[in-house]
Design a protein around this motif. Structure first.
Motif, PDB file in Angstrom:
ATOM      1  N   LYS A 176       0.853  -1.179   0.000  1.00 49.17           N
ATOM      2  CA  LYS A 176       0.000   0.000   0.000  1.00 49.17           C
ATOM      3  C   LYS A 176       0.897   1.239   0.000  1.00 49.17           C
ATOM      4  O   LYS A 176       1.983   1.221   0.569  1.00 49.17           O
ATOM      5  N   ASN A 177       0.453   2.270  -0.632  1.00 56.54           N
ATOM      6  CA  ASN A 177       1.164   3.551  -0.712  1.00 56.54           C
ATOM      7  C   ASN A 177       2.408   3.522  -1.601  1.00 56.54           C
ATOM      8  O   ASN A 177       3.099   4.524  -1.733  1.00 56.54           O
ATOM      9  N   ILE A 178       2.706   2.342  -2.201  1.00 56.96           N
ATOM     10  CA  ILE A 178       3.842   2.299  -3.129  1.00 56.96           C
ATOM     11  C   ILE A 178       3.441   1.701  -4.466  1.00 56.96           C
ATOM     12  O   ILE A 178       3.612   2.315  -5.509  1.00 56.96           O
ATOM     13  N   ASN A 179       2.872   0.500  -4.431  1.00 56.15           N
ATOM     14  CA  ASN A 179       2.574  -0.161  -5.710  1.00 56.15           C
ATOM     15  C   ASN A 179       1.297  -1.012  -5.640  1.00 56.15           C
ATOM     16  O   ASN A 179       1.215  -2.040  -6.311  1.00 56.15           O
ATOM     17  N   ASP A 180       0.302  -0.576  -4.879  1.00 55.21           N
ATOM     18  CA  ASP A 180      -0.934  -1.374  -4.769  1.00 55.21           C
ATOM     19  C   ASP A 180      -1.894  -1.015  -5.899  1.00 55.21           C
ATOM     20  O   ASP A 180      -3.037  -0.637  -5.670  1.00 55.21           O
ATOM     21  N   ASP A 181      -1.400  -1.166  -7.131  1.00 49.17           N
ATOM     22  CA  ASP A 181      -2.147  -0.748  -8.302  1.00 49.17           C
ATOM     23  C   ASP A 181      -1.731  -1.644  -9.478  1.00 49.17           C
ATOM     24  O   ASP A 181      -0.550  -1.688  -9.824  1.00 49.17           O
ATOM     25  N   PHE A 202       1.867  -0.264   5.173  1.00 46.52           N
ATOM     26  CA  PHE A 202       2.192  -0.889   3.888  1.00 46.52           C
ATOM     27  C   PHE A 202       1.347  -2.122   3.568  1.00 46.52           C
ATOM     28  O   PHE A 202       1.308  -2.559   2.426  1.00 46.52           O
ATOM     29  N   GLY A 203       0.726  -2.716   4.587  1.00 46.77           N
ATOM     30  CA  GLY A 203       0.072  -4.002   4.382  1.00 46.77           C
ATOM     31  C   GLY A 203      -1.066  -3.962   3.371  1.00 46.77           C
ATOM     32  O   GLY A 203      -1.854  -3.021   3.342  1.00 46.77           O
TER      33      GLY A 203
END
Ligand SMILES: *Cc1c(COP(=O)(O)O)cnc(C)c1O
Ligand code: SF4
Length: 435
Positions: free
Chosen positions: A293-298, A331-332
């Motif tokens: 999450k907040n980095i590459n959860d896409d 991040f989880g």
């Protein structure tokens, strides 16, 4: 070409871009940086981070501590000490207290340390039959630190938690005694933080030992993401590439396990050139990253990353699920979401990029893939599958857990249609040393 220059808590205020940030951001870096690892360098600052949009910049979040990475009560406790100018000892004590509440060694890594001739081999982990992890003692740091890193206890000086070993001789003896091992994975930290002559001190004896079982030397590294000049213009870059070439010439497969978290790390001229030079030695580059999450959860980030990697002649290898450690609340990604991201990204790339596997949890019993969500007899379930198992017979045998959108890890799951997961009883015996 730039010379490596790093910044930590001690000197980060000298970074020109930092002096333009709001006061509370700078203070938050200081507070969180006293607990979680913090080190960044001139390449990350000058070539990767978009400072006009730092608040949403994945690489800023990847490398700089942010307020949200600590839970509010932890943040306030540390902020308080700093505001009132507490002593170094007091700050250190509080920092360690908080760290021990952040699950510093998740997924039972200590259980993978083998015994050999009556001694524990502290620099080795051997969990899956074919592959031994080796932690050279001078490779336990990195060119910059990832704010999510589960290896963080090694960087913040909790020395009794450190895995390290100097003696490559012991590694060689271990490999000779274990003919089932085909791969040695150099890991850390980042083994490529070592000067070439130090790395050579480990690798050349391994080649000279001419072990018939050793097929593959893997190097797990984030140097391509954090310091591609390691392969271009460091004092010993050419020697490093020569070492790679010699590994290949000796008949071993050199697998460069590159850690990339975001496509931005693949876009600089330096990384393009570095990849080209590594591939020219005959090495193969495989890529991996956790989903966060907040980095590459896409899914878009992942499909772009995999496509770009293929276009650079790299091979997508693993998507991991973030372990429960450090700033996990920040991040989880829940299992159901990691699976959706993987599926959405995977369906949008050609078969050439579908070498990637995941999303996978490196858990106590093995690498467990969330391979689907489905209905069986009216019950919604996760389909799980071992990609690696402590017992190789567990691999590629689908099993089921009750669907649960809040589950972040296998330990949050309940078996469907059964009291226990099929492997649990055997796992207990293995861990107790009875098998
Ligand atoms: C992931 C991992 C390996 C390597 O597994 P591969 O599937 O062969 O890449 C080896 N040992 C441990 C402890 C691991 O977590
Ligand atoms: S490069 Fe790897 S070991 Fe180093 S901080 Fe990042 S995730 Fe951790």
């Amino acid at each position: 070409m730039p010379k490596y220059k790093n910044y930590t808590l001690r000197n980060f205020k000298d970074i020109p871009q930092i002096s333009k940030l709001p006061e509370d951001y700078i203070f938050a870096i200081e507070v969180v940086g006293h607990v979680l690892p913090f080190k960044v360098n001139n390449y990350v600052i000058d070539e990767l981070i978009d400072w006009d949009n730092y608040e949403n910049d994945a690489i800023f979040t990847l490398t700089f501590p942010r307020k949200e990475m600590l839970k509010p009560h932890h943040f306030e406790a540390m902020a308080d000490l700093l505001r009132r100018g507490a002593s170094k000892e007091e700050i250190q004590k509080k920092a360690n207290e908080i760290r021990f509440e952040l699950n510093p060694h998740p997924a039972g890594q200590f259980k993978n340390i083998p015994k050999f001739n009556g001694k524990e081999l502290k620099g080795i982990q051997h969990k899956y039959k074919e592959t031994v992890l080796f932690f050279p003692s001078q490779g336990q740091t990195c060119h910059a630190y990832c704010s999510f890193c589960f290896r963080w206890p090694q960087f913040v000086g909790i020395s009794e938690l450190k895995f390290a070993m100097k003696e490559v001789e012991l590694l060689i003896e271990y490999l000779s005694a274990h003919p089932e091992v085909t791969d040695v994975l150099f890991t850390g930290g980042d083994p490529l933080i070592m000067k070439t002559r130090v790395l050579e001190h480990y690798i050349r004896p391994l080649l000279e030992a001419d072990l018939p079982n050793l097929q593959t030397i893997r190097i797990g590294t984030k140097a391509l993401g954090f310091w591609p000049y390691r392969f271009l213009s460091d004092d010993d870059s050419d020697e490093l590439l020569k070492l790679f070439e010699d590994i290949v010439k000796s008949g071993k497969h050199l697998a460069f396990m590159a850690h990339f978290n975001h496509q931005k790390e693949l876009e600089t001229p330096a990384v393009e050139k570095a990849v080209e030079r590594i591939l020219n030695t005959g090495a193969v580059i495989r890529t991996q990253s956790p989903v966060m999450k907040n980095i590459n959860d896409d899914p878009q980030v992942w499909s772009s990353m995999w496509k770009k990697q293929v276009s650079m002649n790299m091979i997508p290898y693993y998507m991991f699920i973030a372990r429960d450690t450090g700033a996990q609340h920040y991040f989880g990604v829940p299992l159901y979401k990691a699976y959706e991201i993987f599926k959405e990204a995977y369906k949008n790339v050609s078969g050439i990029a579908r070498t990637v596997r995941g999303p996978s949890m490196s858990a106590e019993p093995g690498k467990i893939q969330v391979s689907g969500v489905t209905q069986i007899n009216g019950e919604k379930v996760f389909v799980l599958n071992f990609l690696q198992g402590r017992n190789p017979n567990w691999v590629m045998r689908p099993f089921f857990a009750k669907y649960d959108e809040s589950a972040m890890w296998v330990s949050d799951l309940e078996p469907a249609f059964d009291k226990r997961f099929f492997y649990e009883e055997e796992l207990e015996k293995i861990l107790a040393g009875d098998l």
